[in-house]
Design a protein around this motif. Structure first.
Motif, PDB file in Angstrom:
ATOM      1  N   PRO A 122     128.197  45.471  31.120  1.00 27.65           N
ATOM      2  CA  PRO A 122     128.727  44.585  32.165  1.00 27.65           C
ATOM      3  C   PRO A 122     128.980  45.361  33.454  1.00 27.65           C
ATOM      4  O   PRO A 122     129.370  46.539  33.412  1.00 27.65           O
ATOM      5  N   ARG A 123     128.748  44.701  34.576  1.00 22.93           N
ATOM      6  CA  ARG A 123     128.989  45.306  35.887  1.00 22.93           C
ATOM      7  C   ARG A 123     130.485  45.658  36.050  1.00 22.93           C
ATOM      8  O   ARG A 123     130.827  46.618  36.716  1.00 22.93           O
ATOM      9  N   ASN A 124     131.341  44.830  35.454  1.00 20.44           N
ATOM     10  CA  ASN A 124     132.786  45.072  35.489  1.00 20.44           C
ATOM     11  C   ASN A 124     133.108  46.182  34.497  1.00 20.44           C
ATOM     12  O   ASN A 124     132.994  46.010  33.286  1.00 20.44           O
ATOM     13  N   TYR A 152     132.574  39.649  33.897  1.00 20.32           N
ATOM     14  CA  TYR A 152     131.714  40.809  33.641  1.00 20.32           C
ATOM     15  C   TYR A 152     130.837  41.131  34.848  1.00 20.32           C
ATOM     16  O   TYR A 152     130.400  42.259  35.018  1.00 20.32           O
ATOM     17  N   ALA A 211     124.845  36.150  27.445  1.00 17.03           N
ATOM     18  CA  ALA A 211     125.321  34.901  28.054  1.00 17.03           C
ATOM     19  C   ALA A 211     126.153  35.180  29.310  1.00 17.03           C
ATOM     20  O   ALA A 211     125.814  34.699  30.395  1.00 17.03           O
ATOM     21  N   PRO A 212     127.231  35.995  29.219  1.00 19.59           N
ATOM     22  CA  PRO A 212     128.031  36.207  30.427  1.00 19.59           C
ATOM     23  C   PRO A 212     127.356  37.090  31.458  1.00 19.59           C
ATOM     24  O   PRO A 212     127.690  37.010  32.639  1.00 19.59           O
ATOM     25  N   THR A 213     126.454  37.953  31.032  1.00 20.66           N
ATOM     26  CA  THR A 213     125.904  38.942  31.954  1.00 20.66           C
ATOM     27  C   THR A 213     124.618  38.460  32.633  1.00 20.66           C
ATOM     28  O   THR A 213     124.314  38.889  33.736  1.00 20.66           O
ATOM     29  N   GLU A 233     118.548  42.404  39.889  1.00 20.82           N
ATOM     30  CA  GLU A 233     119.996  42.456  40.061  1.00 20.82           C
ATOM     31  C   GLU A 233     120.704  42.561  38.700  1.00 20.82           C
ATOM     32  O   GLU A 233     121.797  43.112  38.592  1.00 20.82           O
ATOM     33  N   ARG A 247     131.446  31.920  38.919  1.00 17.14           N
ATOM     34  CA  ARG A 247     130.297  31.526  39.744  1.00 17.14           C
ATOM     35  C   ARG A 247     130.471  30.135  40.334  1.00 17.14           C
ATOM     36  O   ARG A 247     129.562  29.605  40.970  1.00 17.14           O
ATOM     37  N   VAL A 294     123.285  25.845  26.727  1.00 19.88           N
ATOM     38  CA  VAL A 294     123.171  27.217  26.235  1.00 19.88           C
ATOM     39  C   VAL A 294     123.932  27.350  24.917  1.00 19.88           C
ATOM     40  O   VAL A 294     125.103  26.977  24.839  1.00 19.88           O
ATOM     41  N   MET A 327     122.891  34.915  31.625  1.00 22.75           N
ATOM     42  CA  MET A 327     122.670  33.471  31.651  1.00 22.75           C
ATOM     43  C   MET A 327     123.592  32.768  32.650  1.00 22.75           C
ATOM     44  O   MET A 327     123.217  31.737  33.203  1.00 22.75           O
ATOM     45  N   ALA A 328     124.782  33.323  32.906  1.00 21.06           N
ATOM     46  CA  ALA A 328     125.685  32.692  33.879  1.00 21.06           C
ATOM     47  C   ALA A 328     125.055  32.704  35.271  1.00 21.06           C
ATOM     48  O   ALA A 328     125.124  31.707  36.006  1.00 21.06           O
ATOM     49  N   ALA A 329     124.429  33.824  35.616  1.00 24.53           N
ATOM     50  CA  ALA A 329     123.765  33.921  36.921  1.00 24.53           C
ATOM     51  C   ALA A 329     122.602  32.928  36.988  1.00 24.53           C
ATOM     52  O   ALA A 329     122.408  32.238  37.995  1.00 24.53           O
ATOM     53  N   TRP A 385     122.281  30.185  35.300  1.00 26.55           N
ATOM     54  CA  TRP A 385     122.846  28.823  35.337  1.00 26.55           C
ATOM     55  C   TRP A 385     123.178  28.414  36.773  1.00 26.55           C
ATOM     56  O   TRP A 385     122.815  27.329  37.232  1.00 26.55           O
ATOM     57  N   ALA A 386     123.875  29.304  37.495  1.00 29.53           N
ATOM     58  CA  ALA A 386     124.293  28.987  38.862  1.00 29.53           C
ATOM     59  C   ALA A 386     123.071  28.763  39.755  1.00 29.53           C
ATOM     60  O   ALA A 386     123.041  27.839  40.585  1.00 29.53           O
ATOM     61  N   SER A 418     132.417  33.802  33.218  1.00 29.77           N
ATOM     62  CA  SER A 418     131.362  34.099  34.188  1.00 29.77           C
ATOM     63  C   SER A 418     130.913  32.831  34.917  1.00 29.77           C
ATOM     64  O   SER A 418     130.673  32.854  36.123  1.00 29.77           O
ATOM     65  N   LEU A 419     130.792  31.711  34.179  1.00 27.53           N
ATOM     66  CA  LEU A 419     130.401  30.455  34.806  1.00 27.53           C
ATOM     67  C   LEU A 419     131.485  29.992  35.784  1.00 27.53           C
ATOM     68  O   LEU A 419     131.181  29.525  36.893  1.00 27.53           O
TER      69      LEU A 419
END
Lengths: 311, 311
Positions: B250-252, A256, B109-111, B302, A239, B131, B113-115, B117-118, A235-236
């Motif tokens: 997950p969105r995916n 994801y 984390a992937p769903t 979102e 992004r 993280v 925290m990645a967003a 983070w960016a 995911s990172l």
């Protein structure tokens, strides 16, 4: 007092003891074996009494821990139970049966073991799979001690205690956002990566493999952060936060969050990595373990993350 | 000998000690702080000498373990360092800065925290996020002891030691293969699931939540297998091996193998679950932690896996 010629232990006691050793608790074993907790506890008590050995220590959180003697009995019990299972299969004249406990490297579980599971369920309905997500060292230890019947991980072929079959060969590659400047190249040079932030896969041996690759190139990468969470890294990367080096490449090329990820080969070429199926060198495979191995080998062409056509 | 009015410890010593406590080793702290291992070791030695306390024990694998006194000093050091950081920010008149160590539940984390983070990287480039993928209980402990600056997990609002903000509400749902007979229903009845094989998410508290849901319905599900590997479960479900109950969606909507997974609401409706951001109740948030919280709140609409329109 021993009876002349008679056996004082039973296969049932051995099976319950092994289940408890594998589950790490009486209650876990009872759940897995579909019997009461007292059946498991009584079987272990009986076994200890008959053998005159202390096989395990009950720990505070209702768990059990094997003694040295318990470890030895476990290894032999696994052997006896497997041979007894083979005799039963012969007697029934039918296909493989019983439970196979397989240690699986985390990134190989969703990408390889799920496919094998579905095929096993169709082809060998009498085999029950129990897949444990473990690091490579834990898999090697587990197969050696008999806690696991077999394992699936990378490069297990280098361990002399294990006998192995190669499922497929692959190699480490870079994953990038399609917007990343280096994504424009078909092959990425290691030297071009070192100024870019690296998100390090913090699972052994992935972290050592990644650092050894750069080290062999005489390079020191810029580690932005590290995590053992495979999908957090994807995911990172999707992004645009950084790049990573992975061995496994899921067929689904979206994170994801539904963001695309691209895969690029590396130059210099990394060492070959082999997805390897392993069992104990000093023991014949049971028919169920052999069946699982065959299913993995049959699926290999479809499961290998790269083929010869692939950039 | 203490000098009148003077301070004998330094912020640098406290920062190095905290880094070592968090990394669990001298070398880990050196890597994260971008200083030599001897700087970290010397800072801890000096701090122990000045305070006259043993703060940590060096363990065999080059790691360190805090003593009871070390734990106490760590909690106070975190407070001092955070306040000192706030003063520095005031002095510079600029935005939040420093390192935020955040414990994050694996599936968040992937769903989520990645967003975050960016966005943090763009909005607050002087904040470094670290993280750590952890279970809920470890997050609660980590925030309480000061090992973590903050945490993101489900339902942390029930812990009195923590102060919390709700990021979004969601609820447990069933995941199925689109070919599964129950996938034809818009809402799945718990009673219709119990004859189907359940692949149990073996992470605390997910396993307890799932069993408690069925228990409240007076039902006992048929557990086929259990694993903590989120994506292994998705792959097995996509292959039609069984169903599972997840909180995170997950969105995916494809497994790693590229096979579709469908999501269905449950009846009776499960309890509401709240993705919660938490920090220590007896401590003000640092500006960097507050910034992360704001980024999570801004992204919440979102990120929430279900909205009111959603089946």
């Amino acid at each position: 007092m021993r009876q002349g010629g008679g056996m004082n232990i039973t296969l049932r006691q051995l099976a319950h003891f092994r289940a408890a050793a594998r589950a790490g608790s009486i209650s876990g074993a009872a759940e897995r074996e579909h019997v009461s907790r007292s059946s498991i506890a009584a079987a272990i008590d009986d076994l200890e009494r008959v053998l005159g050995l202390t096989l395990c220590i009950r720990t505070k959180a209702a768990g059990i821990e094997l003694t040295q003697q318990g470890e030895e009995v476990l290894a032999q019990a696994a052997d006896v139970l497997q041979r007894a299972g083979a005799i039963e299969s012969l007697g029934r004249g039918d296909g493989p049966s019983g439970t196979v406990t397989v240690g699986c490297f985390p990134s190989l579980a969703p990408t390889v073991m799920a496919a094998a599971w579905a095929t096993m369920a169709k082809r060998h309905p009498d085999v029950t799979l129990h897949v444990v997500s473990l690091g490579k060292d834990q898999i090697v230890d587990g197969v050696r001690t008999g806690q696991l019947d077999c394992g699936l991980a990378y490069n297990l072929q280098v361990h002399p205690e294990l006998r192995t079959t190669a499922i497929y060969d692959t190699e480490m590659h870079a994953i990038l956002s399609p917007d990343h400047p280096l994504a424009a190249h078909r092959v990425v040079e290691a030297g071009d990566l070192i100024d870019q932030p690296l998100i390090l896969m913090d699972v052994s041996p992935s972290v050592e493999d990644t650092m050894a690759y750069f080290d062999a190139c005489g390079l020191v990468p810029r580690v932005l952060t590290r995590t053992p969470n495979f999908e957090f890294i994807r995911s990172l990367v999707a992004r645009g936060v950084g790049y990573s080096l992975f061995i496994q490449r899921p067929r689904n090329r979206m994170s994801y969050e539904g963001r695309p990820i691209v895969t690029r080969r590396l130059t210099p070429r990394p060492h070959r990595e082999t997805a390897t199926f392993a069992w104990r060198a000093d023991r014949e495979q049971s028919s169920a373990v052999r069946a699982l191995q065959q299913v993995l080998l049959d699926a290999a062409p479809e499961l290998a993350p790269f083929d010869s056509e692939d950039g």
